[in-house]
Design a protein around this motif. Structure first.
Motif, mmCIF file in Angstrom:
data_model
loop_
_atom_site.group_PDB
_atom_site.id
_atom_site.type_symbol
_atom_site.label_atom_id
_atom_site.label_comp_id
_atom_site.label_asym_id
_atom_site.label_seq_id
_atom_site.Cartn_x
_atom_site.Cartn_y
_atom_site.Cartn_z
ATOM 1 N N UNK A 169 0.824 -1.210 0.000
ATOM 2 C CA UNK A 169 0.000 0.000 0.000
ATOM 3 C C UNK A 169 0.858 1.260 0.000
ATOM 4 N N UNK A 170 1.920 1.272 0.791
ATOM 5 C CA UNK A 170 2.805 2.440 0.764
ATOM 6 C C UNK A 170 3.482 2.576 -0.600
ATOM 7 N N UNK A 171 3.792 1.456 -1.214
ATOM 8 C CA UNK A 171 4.460 1.475 -2.514
ATOM 9 C C UNK A 171 3.563 2.050 -3.610
ATOM 10 N N UNK A 172 2.256 1.837 -3.527
ATOM 11 C CA UNK A 172 1.358 2.290 -4.595
ATOM 12 C C UNK A 172 0.716 3.645 -4.304
ATOM 13 N N UNK A 173 1.079 4.285 -3.219
ATOM 14 C CA UNK A 173 0.457 5.565 -2.875
ATOM 15 C C UNK A 173 0.571 6.598 -3.989
ATOM 16 N N UNK A 174 1.662 6.588 -4.710
ATOM 17 C CA UNK A 174 1.850 7.593 -5.758
ATOM 18 C C UNK A 174 1.392 7.103 -7.135
ATOM 19 N N UNK A 175 0.690 5.995 -7.184
ATOM 20 C CA UNK A 175 0.268 5.444 -8.469
ATOM 21 C C UNK A 175 -1.204 5.708 -8.776
ATOM 22 N N UNK A 176 -1.813 6.593 -8.049
ATOM 23 C CA UNK A 176 -3.213 6.916 -8.283
ATOM 24 C C UNK A 176 -3.676 7.959 -7.285
ATOM 25 N N UNK A 177 -4.869 8.438 -7.481
ATOM 26 C CA UNK A 177 -5.384 9.511 -6.633
ATOM 27 C C UNK A 177 -6.721 9.118 -6.033
ATOM 28 N N UNK A 178 -6.897 9.516 -4.786
ATOM 29 C CA UNK A 178 -8.151 9.307 -4.084
ATOM 30 C C UNK A 178 -8.954 10.593 -4.066
ATOM 31 N N UNK A 179 -10.252 10.459 -4.258
ATOM 32 C CA UNK A 179 -11.174 11.572 -4.043
ATOM 33 C C UNK A 179 -11.634 11.398 -2.601
ATOM 34 N N UNK A 180 -11.468 12.440 -1.771
ATOM 35 C CA UNK A 180 -11.776 12.268 -0.345
ATOM 36 C C UNK A 180 -13.259 12.024 -0.082
ATOM 37 N N UNK A 181 -13.517 11.513 1.095
ATOM 38 C CA UNK A 181 -14.890 11.346 1.546
ATOM 39 C C UNK A 181 -15.503 12.736 1.729
ATOM 40 N N UNK A 182 -16.813 12.763 1.842
ATOM 41 C CA UNK A 182 -17.488 14.038 2.061
ATOM 42 C C UNK A 182 -18.455 13.912 3.221
ATOM 43 N N UNK A 183 -18.652 15.035 3.879
ATOM 44 C CA UNK A 183 -19.698 15.160 4.898
ATOM 45 C C UNK A 183 -20.547 16.346 4.475
ATOM 46 N N UNK A 184 -21.745 16.060 4.020
ATOM 47 C CA UNK A 184 -22.652 17.102 3.512
ATOM 48 C C UNK A 184 -21.978 17.962 2.445
ATOM 49 N N UNK A 185 -21.245 17.314 1.510
ATOM 50 C CA UNK A 185 -20.627 18.012 0.399
ATOM 51 C C UNK A 185 -19.264 18.618 0.676
ATOM 52 N N UNK A 186 -18.775 18.522 1.902
ATOM 53 C CA UNK A 186 -17.475 19.082 2.276
ATOM 54 C C UNK A 186 -16.462 17.945 2.384
ATOM 55 N N UNK A 187 -15.286 18.065 1.707
ATOM 56 C CA UNK A 187 -14.265 17.019 1.824
ATOM 57 C C UNK A 187 -13.787 16.867 3.274
ATOM 58 N N UNK A 188 -13.737 15.615 3.739
ATOM 59 C CA UNK A 188 -13.308 15.320 5.105
ATOM 60 C C UNK A 188 -12.392 14.107 5.116
#
Length: 186
Positions: free
Chosen positions: A154-173
């Protein structure tokens, strides 16, 4: 403040990258030692050979553990459990969860696993922050080596893609994602 955050991010990446380089060196050393044992004993499987093989495996796992500790030393520690219930939308990987699982399976070093004839299961957990960055990676399962290899992967692949963060009522959290992993070994 923004400059300090950027500097901290760069420093964290350099530490992370240096530790993964140590893992690559560790793997090279292990493979060399395994080859030497194989040449030394050729087709003979006895107690001495088994002891030597177990010793290098344990040394390798200890090395993985140290590398993981060094990577995590640079991370800001958070109580990941407080982020479990504060989301209205889960984090998403750019190619979806199946794409993320595929990335894990393609980068997992199955040659490093010594589990014979069984199923290994672990639950990987990590924090996805409000910017989509991943940290605080853990893995809990029955086999130490499978857990450590999961974390390293998991640490090795951290830079191999991007995560869209979770949201709470439309706000990234920040949020914690749990990913169960299972592998069958023969």
């Amino acid at each position: 403040m923004k400059k300090a955050f950027i500097l901290l991010s760069v420093l964290s990446f350099l530490i992370h990258d240096a530790q993964l380089s140590k893992v690559a060196e560790l793997n090279h050393t292990y493979n060399q030692q395994a080859k030497e044992i194989s040449e030394k004993y050729q087709k003979v499987y006895n107690i001495e050979r088994k002891k030597e093989e177990v010793k290098i495996i344990m040394d390798r796992l200890d090395g993985y553990e140290l590398a993981i500790k060094e990577i995590q030393k640079a991370e800001k520690k958070v109580d990941v459990m407080i982020y479990q219930s504060q989301v209205t939308k889960q984090p998403e990987y750019e190619t979806g969860i199946n794409g993320f699982r595929s990335l894990i399976s393609h980068n997992f070093d199955t040659d490093a696993v010594t589990i014979e004839g069984g199923v290994a299961r672990t639950i990987a957990r990590f924090l996805v922050d409000e910017n989509g960055n991943v940290s605080n990676v853990t893995a809990i399962g029955d086999y130490r080596e499978f857990n450590l290899l999961t974390i390293i992967t998991l640490y090795d692949i951290l830079n191999k893609g991007k995560w869209k963060p979770a949201e709470y009522n439309g706000i990234p959290v920040r949020s914690v994602l749990s990913v169960p992993l299972t592998m069958q070994f023969e």
